[in-house]
Design an enzyme around this catalytic site. Structure first.
Site, short mmCIF file in Angstrom:
data_model
loop_
_atom_site.label_atom_id
_atom_site.label_comp_id
_atom_site.label_asym_id
_atom_site.label_seq_id
_atom_site.Cartn_x
_atom_site.Cartn_y
_atom_site.Cartn_z
N TYR A 1 -46.72 6.37 -4.15
CA TYR A 1 -47.46 5.95 -2.96
C TYR A 1 -48.77 5.31 -3.39
CZ TYR A 1 -49.86 6.25 1.57
OH TYR A 1 -50.54 5.96 2.74
N LYS B 1 -60.28 9.64 -3.34
CA LYS B 1 -60.28 11.10 -3.26
C LYS B 1 -61.50 11.73 -3.95
CE LYS B 1 -55.54 11.27 -1.86
NZ LYS B 1 -54.35 10.55 -2.22
N ASP C 1 -52.69 3.70 -10.74
CA ASP C 1 -53.25 4.18 -9.49
C ASP C 1 -53.67 5.63 -9.73
OD1 ASP C 1 -53.88 5.16 -7.03
OD2 ASP C 1 -52.04 4.48 -6.03
C1 LIG Z 1 -53.95 9.20 -1.48
C2 LIG Z 1 -53.43 8.11 -2.33
C3 LIG Z 1 -53.60 6.76 -1.97
C4 LIG Z 1 -54.17 6.33 -0.66
O1 LIG Z 1 -55.50 6.74 -0.49
P1 LIG Z 1 -56.10 6.83 1.00
O2 LIG Z 1 -57.53 7.19 0.77
O3 LIG Z 1 -55.31 7.87 1.70
O4 LIG Z 1 -55.93 5.48 1.61
C5 LIG Z 1 -53.19 5.80 -2.88
N1 LIG Z 1 -52.64 6.13 -4.05
C6 LIG Z 1 -52.45 7.41 -4.42
C7 LIG Z 1 -51.85 7.71 -5.74
C8 LIG Z 1 -52.82 8.43 -3.56
O5 LIG Z 1 -52.59 9.70 -3.92
#
Ligand SMILES: *Cc1c(COP(=O)(O)O)cnc(C)c1O
Length: 471
Positions: free
Chosen positions: A188, A311, A283
């Site tokens: 994701y 995060k 990511d």
């Molecule tokens: C949470 C997450 C996102 C998206 O971040 P948001 O702040 O929810 O938009 C993208 N990549 C990874 C790996 C994530 O865990």
């Protein structure tokens, strides 16, 4: 204690709401008014107020929530409405206490509502909430991120992980002059169009196909491969010569459950992208500052071209970031032609929470503590599950973990999907009744924090032993 008690516990609700089956935590008391009034912590487990608030929310917000997985669709039952958080604990609007393993999906790595972060936020708040103009705090956090993360020489702050991934993708396309994106099934990267192809997290949880509303043109530029399959990546490069701009991945997957890269996988991706003139994006929105202070790239010793963060670097406020080599980052406007902007980007409150969260993480022993408590938790969960006759597998690195109701090792999303999600739903509900808050989906990682103690872990394992026996 913040919000632990006194969430309007009325005598009538605590009497009327005594369910038949009960956990140890909520000793039933058939006693006098006086005793009821003083034993607030031992009240029965009910979710009356959560239910009332969530029912109202369903008429106000699609599905009653502002982010899908919160609605508990995949585990069933009543989503919990929270009132406050502190350290390793959360309290809901009915006054129930939980040991928390979601950590607001990752940001709460030093524990919720840390005193020093809160104090710093109050000082920043006195100077205002938003400037829409440069502020010194942006430099401070930027210097910290650049010093910490091996691939990052320059950084752009945004407001979410989604924005970070969108920005990094546009930049990679501009830099290479190519269009195609190669991602992995179950990973994701936020909810931008190009990434919503075989995506993890809520998309996996709800079993949604590629989302309606994503233009075919956007999705058709996205190629996907199974995680941990470098040969599949090589084949895709052969099938689309000179077209792939970028390979993006979660260097440790958290959004399909917890899945680690096999030893040679990350190195192979580094080599294949280099050989084919494509960029490699890690990511690290989830893994950044969680697996190590320098993220997965420090932990595994593989340096990507670009990195996305989120995060933890916002310490619980909305922040994302993307960064990488200077020559690439200098293509971002206004230094270069690649447009990307944000009204609230670099917001002083968000920068403050990030700075003080990272400072806490720099203290000695932090990652050792995470490794120790998480190890105890996961090894204990797997042992307890197996002792009760379940097929369970699990894994962890530092403050990130996962477990599946399936035989391990789980190497990709196809294997993760073999997990018994119905059983996970029963386990999840059982753990809530025992005062443990786990992510409401089999396809999400769990998180520990510096505030989690050995006692928290023991209490969690005691709860798990009971629940494993009755599911
Ligand atoms: C949470 C997450 C996102 C998206 O971040 P948001 O702040 O929810 O938009 C993208 N990549 C990874 C790996 C994530 O865990």
């Amino acid at each position: 204690m913040l919000g632990a008690s006194g969430v309007g516990l009325s005598l009538s609700s605590s009497i009327s709401a005594c369910p038949a089956t009960k956990s140890s935590r909520s000793t039933r008391h058939s006693s006098s008014v006086v005793k009821m009034a003083i034993s607030v912590e031992k009240k029965p487990y009910t979710l009356e107020k959560s239910e009332e608030i969530f029912n109202a929310a369903k008429n106000l917000l699609p599905g009653g929530v502002n982010s899908p997985v919160r609605a508990f669709k995949s585990v069933g039952g009543q989503p919990i409405v929270f009132d406050s958080v502190k350290g390793s604990k959360m309290w809901d609007v009915d006054g129930n206490e939980y040991i928390d393993y979601v950590g607001s999906w990752g940001p709460a790595i030093i524990g919720h509502a840390d005193d020093k972060v809160n104090a710093a936020l109050i000082e920043t708040l006195k100077k205002g909430t938003s400037f829409g103009a440069p502020c010194l705090l942006e430099n401070v956090l930027a210097e910290m991120v650049i010093a910490a993360v091996p691939s990052v020489e320059m950084v752009r702050f945004v407001n979410s992980g989604t924005e970070a991934c969108m920005g990094a993708l546009r930049l990679a396309r501009a830099y290479t002059g190519r269009q195609k994106l190669l991602k992995f099934e179950g990973c994701y990267h936020g909810h931008a169009d190009s990434f919503l192809v075989k995506a993890g997290s809520g998309v996996a949880t709800l079993g949604l196909p590629d989302s309606p509303g994503v233009p075919t043109a956007a999705a058709s530029e996205t190629l996907t491969a199974p995680y941990n399959d470098a040969d599949a990546v090589s084949r895709l490069f052969q099938q689309h010569p000179g077209e792939v701009a970028v390979v993006v991945l979660e260097p440790v997957v958290g959004n399909a459950g917890f899945i680690t890269p096999e030893p040679e996988f990350l190195a192979a991706l580094r080599r294949i992208t280099e050989e084919n003139g494509a960029l490699l994006i890690f990511d690290e929105v989830m893994t950044g500052f969680r697996l190590a202070y320098g993220g997965a790239q420090e932990y595994f010793g593989i340096t990507p071209d670009l990195t996305t963060l989120g995060k933890i670097i916002g310490g619980g406020l909305p922040v994302g970031a993307y960064g990488g080599r200077r020559e690439i980052m200098e293509m971002v406007a206004p230094a270069g032609p690649v447009y990307q902007a944000g009204t609230l980007s670099g917001n002083p409150l968000a920068m403050t929470a990030g700075i003080h969260t990272l400072r806490r993480l720099q203290e000695p022993g932090t990652y050792e503590h995470l490794e120790e408590v998480t190890g105890k938790l996961v090894n204990g969960l797997v042992a307890a599950g197996r002792a009760a006759g379940h097929e369970v597998s699990g894994g962890f690195i530092r403050g990130m973990f996962g477990f599946f109701f399936a035989e391990g090792p789980i190497r990709n999303f196809e294997e993760a999907k073999k997990s018994d999600t119905a059983k996970f739903g029963r386990f999840h509900r059982g753990m809530l009744e025992e005062g443990v808050y786990l992510a409401p989906s089999q396809f999400e990682a769990g998180f520990t924090s510096l505030a989690h103690t050995s006692q928290d872990i023991e209490q969690t394992l005691d709860a798990a032993k009971k629940v494993f026996r009755r599911i």
